[in-house]
Structure formats: structure tokens, C-alpha cells
Motif scaffolding. Sequence first.
Motif, PDB file in Angstrom:
ATOM      1  N   ALA A   1       2.243   6.725  -6.934  1.00 30.06           N
ATOM      2  CA  ALA A   1       1.331   7.786  -7.351  1.00 30.06           C
ATOM      3  C   ALA A   1       1.983   9.160  -7.182  1.00 30.06           C
ATOM      4  N   GLU A   2       2.676   9.366  -6.069  1.00 30.09           N
ATOM      5  CA  GLU A   2       3.370  10.640  -5.839  1.00 30.09           C
ATOM      6  C   GLU A   2       4.493  10.841  -6.846  1.00 30.09           C
TER       7      GLU A   2
ATOM      8  N   ASP B   1       2.277   1.742  -3.465  1.00 24.34           N
ATOM      9  CA  ASP B   1       1.273   2.301  -4.367  1.00 24.34           C
ATOM     10  C   ASP B   1       1.142   3.812  -4.172  1.00 24.34           C
ATOM     11  N   GLN B   2       1.149   4.248  -2.919  1.00 27.68           N
ATOM     12  CA  GLN B   2       1.066   5.679  -2.629  1.00 27.68           C
ATOM     13  C   GLN B   2       2.302   6.407  -3.150  1.00 27.68           C
TER      14      GLN B   2
ATOM     15  N   ASN C   1       0.837  -1.208   0.000  1.00 24.21           N
ATOM     16  CA  ASN C   1       0.000   0.000   0.000  1.00 24.21           C
ATOM     17  C   ASN C   1       0.868   1.253   0.000  1.00 24.21           C
ATOM     18  N   MET C   2       1.945   1.224   0.790  1.00 22.02           N
ATOM     19  CA  MET C   2       2.868   2.365   0.818  1.00 22.02           C
ATOM     20  C   MET C   2       3.515   2.549  -0.548  1.00 22.02           C
TER      21      MET C   2
END
Length: 91
Positions: free
Chosen positions: A25-26, A21-22, A18-19
Motif C-alpha cells: 500500500a505504501e 500488504d502494508q 500483513n506487513m
Amino acid sequence: MTHKELIAVLDSLKDLKNMRDQLDAEISELESTVKKYMSDGEKEEEFVGQYKITYRDVLTERIDSKKLREKAPKTYERYLVHSFYKRLNVK
């Protein structure tokens, strides 16, 4: 490894994905900002502080395997390479 330990490992894996993926995106958002800057100024190369930015067209050439399979199936089969691997899925 016990089931309890495996669950802890899987929980950590899920959190890290999840980290990631974040972060992806950034990173994508920041790269888009730099690309827009370069495109708006019609620049291929720019020096900013300690950074050198290049944003150029890149030409790649690949075999169109779908078309080769249709037009010359025997040639396609002769050069087809098979590879096997194991895939881990956790849902």
C-alpha cells in the motif's frame, strides 16, 4: 514438526503477509505520487539526483482467448496449454 511449532510458523506467516500488504500500500501510494508528478509535467523522462524516471505508454499485444474460443473453438483447443500446480491456502 509439532502442532505448536506449526502454529508458530503460521503466526509468523500471517504477520509477514500483513506487513507485506502494508508495504504494498505504501509503495503504491509513493508510485502514484511520482506518476502524478510526471503526468502533471507531461514528462516521459526525468533525471532527479541519482534517479532516472521514465513514465511512458507501453503497447502490449495479446490473443483475445475469449473471442478465439467463440469464433474458432477447434483452433483454441489445439493451442490450449494445461498446467497444474499446488496452491497453499491458510485462513
